[in-house]
Design a protein around this motif. Structure first.
Motif, PDB file in Angstrom:
ATOM      1  N   TYR A   3       3.794   4.363   1.861  1.00 63.34           N
ATOM      2  CA  TYR A   3       3.567   2.871   1.304  1.00 63.34           C
ATOM      3  C   TYR A   3       4.885   2.251   1.231  1.00 63.34           C
ATOM      4  N   CYS A  21       1.615   6.000 -10.381  1.00 68.87           N
ATOM      5  CA  CYS A  21       2.298   6.672  -9.537  1.00 68.87           C
ATOM      6  C   CYS A  21       2.196   8.227 -10.105  1.00 68.87           C
ATOM      7  N   PRO A  22       1.642   9.239  -9.628  1.00 72.82           N
ATOM      8  CA  PRO A  22       1.668  10.506  -9.923  1.00 72.82           C
ATOM      9  C   PRO A  22       2.848  11.378  -9.753  1.00 72.82           C
ATOM     10  N   VAL A  23       4.158  10.801  -8.871  1.00 70.36           N
ATOM     11  CA  VAL A  23       5.043  11.557  -8.501  1.00 70.36           C
ATOM     12  C   VAL A  23       6.345  10.917  -9.081  1.00 70.36           C
ATOM     13  N   CYS A  25       7.701   8.091  -7.780  1.00 73.79           N
ATOM     14  CA  CYS A  25       8.596   7.753  -6.667  1.00 73.79           C
ATOM     15  C   CYS A  25       9.036   6.494  -6.445  1.00 73.79           C
ATOM     16  N   ILE A  26       8.849   5.575  -7.475  1.00 73.87           N
ATOM     17  CA  ILE A  26       8.811   4.225  -7.371  1.00 73.87           C
ATOM     18  C   ILE A  26      10.144   3.966  -8.256  1.00 73.87           C
ATOM     19  N   ILE A  35       9.607   2.167  -3.047  1.00 72.84           N
ATOM     20  CA  ILE A  35       8.948   3.291  -2.819  1.00 72.84           C
ATOM     21  C   ILE A  35       9.779   4.251  -2.218  1.00 72.84           C
ATOM     22  N   CYS A  40       6.913   9.834  -1.632  1.00 73.93           N
ATOM     23  CA  CYS A  40       5.528   9.239  -1.956  1.00 73.93           C
ATOM     24  C   CYS A  40       4.703  10.245  -1.351  1.00 73.93           C
ATOM     25  N   ILE A  41       3.533  10.537  -1.876  1.00 77.83           N
ATOM     26  CA  ILE A  41       2.466  11.396  -1.204  1.00 77.83           C
ATOM     27  C   ILE A  41       1.157  10.715  -0.746  1.00 77.83           C
ATOM     28  N   CYS A  43      -1.067   8.457  -1.970  1.00 76.07           N
ATOM     29  CA  CYS A  43      -2.246   8.782  -2.500  1.00 76.07           C
ATOM     30  C   CYS A  43      -2.947   7.375  -2.684  1.00 76.07           C
ATOM     31  N   GLY A  44      -2.174   6.330  -2.614  1.00 79.96           N
ATOM     32  CA  GLY A  44      -2.536   4.725  -2.570  1.00 79.96           C
ATOM     33  C   GLY A  44      -2.952   4.384  -4.048  1.00 79.96           C
ATOM     34  N   CYS A  46      -0.859   3.149  -6.236  1.00 76.13           N
ATOM     35  CA  CYS A  46      -0.074   1.854  -6.572  1.00 76.13           C
ATOM     36  C   CYS A  46      -0.685   0.630  -5.873  1.00 76.13           C
TER      37      CYS A  46
HETATM   38  S1  SF4 Z   1       1.119   5.936  -2.842  1.00 76.22           S
HETATM   39 FE1  SF4 Z   1       0.778   7.161  -4.708  1.00 76.22          FE
HETATM   40  S2  SF4 Z   1       2.695   8.596  -4.656  1.00 76.22           S
HETATM   41 FE2  SF4 Z   1       3.106   6.883  -3.017  1.00 76.22          FE
HETATM   42  S3  SF4 Z   1       4.171   5.355  -4.277  1.00 76.22           S
HETATM   43 FE3  SF4 Z   1       1.932   4.742  -4.458  1.00 76.22          FE
HETATM   44  S4  SF4 Z   1       1.265   5.830  -6.375  1.00 76.22           S
HETATM   45 FE4  SF4 Z   1       3.115   6.971  -5.881  1.00 76.22          FE
END
Ligand code: SF4
Ligand code: SF4
Length: 95
Positions: A3, A21-23, A25-26, A35, A40-41, A43-44, A46
């Motif tokens: 992303y 964001c679960p990890v 990474c932003i 990002i 980034c995993i 996940c969508g 964000c």
């Molecule tokens: S897509 Fe998911 S992991 Fe990647 S930046 Fe967005 S919230 Fe975080």
């Protein structure tokens, strides 16, 4: 593929994307957020949280936003590299 945050984020102070964001990474580089493409995993979460549609999947980046793929990727090197890439984009956009 990952992303990407585009220029619609510049100057926006709220950080809804960071909250979902679960990890974590932003990253905030001052003017905007970016990002980390390797963290980034995909996940969508964000994308739907952003109120100004500043986040899209890399495959959906509109042509004018293409430079932001590299600007986001630069955060993987350092915040300074990312800010420099953002500055180059601003200079090119103004010319
Ligand atoms: S897509 Fe998911 S992991 Fe990647 S930046 Fe967005 S919230 Fe975080
Ligand atoms: S939610 Fe959107 S506008 Fe707000 S900081 Fe995140 S990417 Fe930028």
């Amino acid at each position: 593929m990952t992303y990407v945050i585009n220029d619609a984020c510049i100057g926006v102070q709220e950080k809804e994307c960071v909250e979902v964001c679960p990890v974590d990474c932003i990253y905030d580089v001052g003017e905007m957020l970016l990002i980390h493409p390797e963290e980034c995993i995909d996940c969508g979460a964000c994308e739907t949280a952003c109120p100004v549609q500043a986040i899209t999947h890399e495959r959906d980046v509109y042509p004018e936003g293409a430079p932001f793929i590299a600007i986001n990727a630069a955060i993987a090197e350092s915040p300074e590299k990312a800010r420099a890439a953002l500055g180059e984009w601003r200079t090119a956009a103004a010319s």
